[in-house]
Design a protein around this motif. Sequence first.
Motif, PDB file in Angstrom:
ATOM      1  N   SER A 262      38.312  39.359  47.637  1.00  0.00           N
ATOM      2  CA  SER A 262      38.403  40.795  47.922  1.00  0.00           C
ATOM      3  C   SER A 262      39.686  41.390  47.353  1.00  0.00           C
ATOM      4  O   SER A 262      39.690  42.528  46.859  1.00  0.00           O
ATOM      5  N   VAL A 263      40.774  40.635  47.409  1.00  0.00           N
ATOM      6  CA  VAL A 263      42.028  41.110  46.807  1.00  0.00           C
ATOM      7  C   VAL A 263      41.862  41.247  45.295  1.00  0.00           C
ATOM      8  O   VAL A 263      42.274  42.238  44.687  1.00  0.00           O
ATOM      9  N   ALA A 264      41.223  40.247  44.672  1.00  0.00           N
ATOM     10  CA  ALA A 264      40.964  40.324  43.237  1.00  0.00           C
ATOM     11  C   ALA A 264      40.068  41.515  42.905  1.00  0.00           C
ATOM     12  O   ALA A 264      40.239  42.159  41.859  1.00  0.00           O
ATOM     13  N   SER A 265      39.133  41.847  43.779  1.00  0.00           N
ATOM     14  CA  SER A 265      38.226  42.978  43.538  1.00  0.00           C
ATOM     15  C   SER A 265      38.991  44.292  43.508  1.00  0.00           C
ATOM     16  O   SER A 265      38.656  45.190  42.720  1.00  0.00           O
ATOM     17  N   THR A 266      40.001  44.443  44.358  1.00  0.00           N
ATOM     18  CA  THR A 266      40.791  45.682  44.328  1.00  0.00           C
ATOM     19  C   THR A 266      41.568  45.803  43.021  1.00  0.00           C
ATOM     20  O   THR A 266      41.721  46.904  42.488  1.00  0.00           O
ATOM     21  N   TYR A 267      42.047  44.678  42.492  1.00  0.00           N
ATOM     22  CA  TYR A 267      42.706  44.712  41.184  1.00  0.00           C
ATOM     23  C   TYR A 267      41.693  45.082  40.099  1.00  0.00           C
ATOM     24  O   TYR A 267      42.001  45.861  39.193  1.00  0.00           O
ATOM     25  N   GLY A 268      40.505  44.505  40.169  1.00  0.00           N
ATOM     26  CA  GLY A 268      39.494  44.810  39.160  1.00  0.00           C
ATOM     27  C   GLY A 268      39.009  46.234  39.215  1.00  0.00           C
ATOM     28  O   GLY A 268      38.650  46.821  38.183  1.00  0.00           O
ATOM     29  N   ALA A 269      38.983  46.827  40.423  1.00  0.00           N
ATOM     30  CA  ALA A 269      38.524  48.202  40.572  1.00  0.00           C
ATOM     31  C   ALA A 269      39.658  49.202  40.401  1.00  0.00           C
ATOM     32  O   ALA A 269      39.403  50.410  40.302  1.00  0.00           O
ATOM     33  N   LEU A 525      31.904  48.494  46.828  1.00  0.00           N
ATOM     34  CA  LEU A 525      30.757  47.589  46.772  1.00  0.00           C
ATOM     35  C   LEU A 525      30.874  46.699  45.543  1.00  0.00           C
ATOM     36  O   LEU A 525      30.958  47.195  44.413  1.00  0.00           O
ATOM     37  N   VAL A 526      30.873  45.384  45.759  1.00  0.00           N
ATOM     38  CA  VAL A 526      30.912  44.423  44.655  1.00  0.00           C
ATOM     39  C   VAL A 526      29.912  43.311  44.962  1.00  0.00           C
ATOM     40  O   VAL A 526      29.310  43.266  46.037  1.00  0.00           O
ATOM     41  N   GLY A 527      29.745  42.412  44.019  1.00  0.00           N
ATOM     42  CA  GLY A 527      28.855  41.275  44.207  1.00  0.00           C
ATOM     43  C   GLY A 527      27.596  41.400  43.376  1.00  0.00           C
ATOM     44  O   GLY A 527      27.160  42.488  43.008  1.00  0.00           O
ATOM     45  N   ALA A 571      41.032  39.111  38.965  1.00  0.00           N
ATOM     46  CA  ALA A 571      41.842  37.893  38.887  1.00  0.00           C
ATOM     47  C   ALA A 571      42.437  37.722  37.495  1.00  0.00           C
ATOM     48  O   ALA A 571      43.570  37.250  37.353  1.00  0.00           O
ATOM     49  N   ALA A 572      41.673  38.103  36.452  1.00  0.00           N
ATOM     50  CA  ALA A 572      42.201  38.022  35.084  1.00  0.00           C
ATOM     51  C   ALA A 572      43.381  38.973  34.899  1.00  0.00           C
ATOM     52  O   ALA A 572      44.390  38.631  34.268  1.00  0.00           O
ATOM     53  N   ILE A 573      43.254  40.181  35.461  1.00  0.00           N
ATOM     54  CA  ILE A 573      44.358  41.148  35.372  1.00  0.00           C
ATOM     55  C   ILE A 573      45.574  40.634  36.138  1.00  0.00           C
ATOM     56  O   ILE A 573      46.716  40.705  35.670  1.00  0.00           O
TER      57      ILE A 573
END
Length: 606
Positions: A262-269, A525-527, A571-573
């Motif tokens: 979820s932390v990685a998702s905030t970076y991705g978004a 919303l992710v996944g 996560a890549a960012i």
Amino acid sequence: MQRSRASSTSSGRLPAPPPVGLPQPQAQPLEAPKIIVIHPGSQHLRIGRAADLNPLTILHAVAYRRRQVDGDRPYHDPLLPPLDNVNTAMMVEFEEQRLAVSRILQHCVVDEKKRLRVATPPQQLAHFNRSSQAEKVPQPSNQSSEDQQPWLDREASVLFDDKILRLGALDARDYDIHFPMQRGELNVHKEKGGSLQASLQHLERIWSFALETRLKIPLRELGSHCAVLVVNDVYVRRYLREFMTLLLQRLGFRRCFLVQDSVASTYGAGVGYGCVVDIGAQKTSIACIEDGISQLDARVRLPYGGGDLDQVLLLLLRKCGFPYRECNVQESYVDAHLLDELKEKFCHLNVSVCGAQEKHFNIRKQNGQWLRYTIQVGDEAIMAPLALFHTELLNITGRTRVVCTQQAAQDQYDCEDCFDAEYLKETGRKNGVRGGETLSLTSGPGSLPRPQLPVTADDEELIVVDQDEANSNCQPQQVPQTAERHLNYHNGHGQVLPLDQAVIQAINRLTSYETKRKMFGSILLVGSSAKLPGLAAWLEHRISQQIQPTGTEVNVFTKGMDAGMVAWKGAAIMSVLESARELWISQHDWQRYGLRILRERSPFLW
């Protein structure tokens, strides 16, 4: 008291120096092509270089050719969650819930003229579908050259990725097929190949295949590469330790670090805070993120996902005369994969689409012949995803579902972690007295207690306790127990909460009203199963209806990319950020310090 390193960096303050004895993070150049980002899931593995635009997505499974031994039965982890004791009573209940959802859809407005929806009865659809016959068609032009090769490599001892998805019911009997993760966690069980070490070996085989065969990185060169592993928000400490050992010692990466999905998702978004709703193939996780920290009490993993929707869709299609009558998702991986594709092609949450819709799908038989089926679909396409909001429909894959919340530190005792909660409780000092020396020492019966000697700097090294852990140890009555958290995600009848109510429940567990307001206004919303058209709008409407009296604004959104890749991109960012330098753990550091350095360097509260 020393605060967690993760919280200190996110608030903009300089991080506290590591305890005496731990190495300082080394400033090394960040090379994105040398960083491998790994995001394992229950059904798919996303892996790739941090410099890649998109990750490689493969099936997260491995199939071993069996040795023909008398009495040895093949073991198969299913691609879709299996049906759970479906009998006449269960089907009667399922039909009642289907009719209830159908009545709700009939009262939906389709346009600004406030016209109601008109549904096509399943009996009318069944009349067309039962008369539909498969027709032979040539091989589709969009199929890759690899599909022109033999259907199965019967000489291979191990199968990966799409080779497993080509196994029919008969061919699968020659293999033991393992999915090392199920329902978002390591698939540890008592059957063949289900031990913890066996599951880790399955992970090693799959990840090695992806690295060598797909990314063209020889395993002997991993010593010059770094790895970032995306883990669940609700985690088991022992499993994280095993993941670190797998990456650094068994696969041989130079260094690595872990990050919560979820932390990685905030970076991705590209958002600084929000409530992340991750709908995967077999689980749905909810976590509230603020300043890069996942709030402990607002994490939950619900045991339903896109695979459960596939099973609901199949029952609905069979009620309206599904023309592919020999479909067997329990034993055939070809059929299970087909149903997953039909969900992505057919299902939506757009109430303005009503009436019979004619659809087509192709399937390849084992003799290489392609068949094309024609089917009419009505409200079945919208009822299947609505099972996320009417979880009674999901009882076909399990009436009793275990909801997972983050276990407290004292509930995850690890004999190899000498700095866990039990150790701190026994050796920590309060008011200059050891935790295990709270009783007065006496020299004999009736004598006065001897005064305790004050703790000085000459004594052994003081134990530094995180503020959050100190509070949880000193005031346990303020921390909800794990069992109590589980009950909060079930209704009075023991039914697991639907998606909208689970989101509200998770956000309401936060203490600050201002934080709650921010979370309702930023629901991400992710996944892989969050790509259903109209899902964000439907979830936003359902939540708004339930919190309307408070006047809180609700905003549910997705990013303009594949929802299943958001966490990997984040996560890549994160891996190439300057602030991520202190998170890396090297092979040497892990061998020497073990869990102690993971506790110090992890970007989440340990």
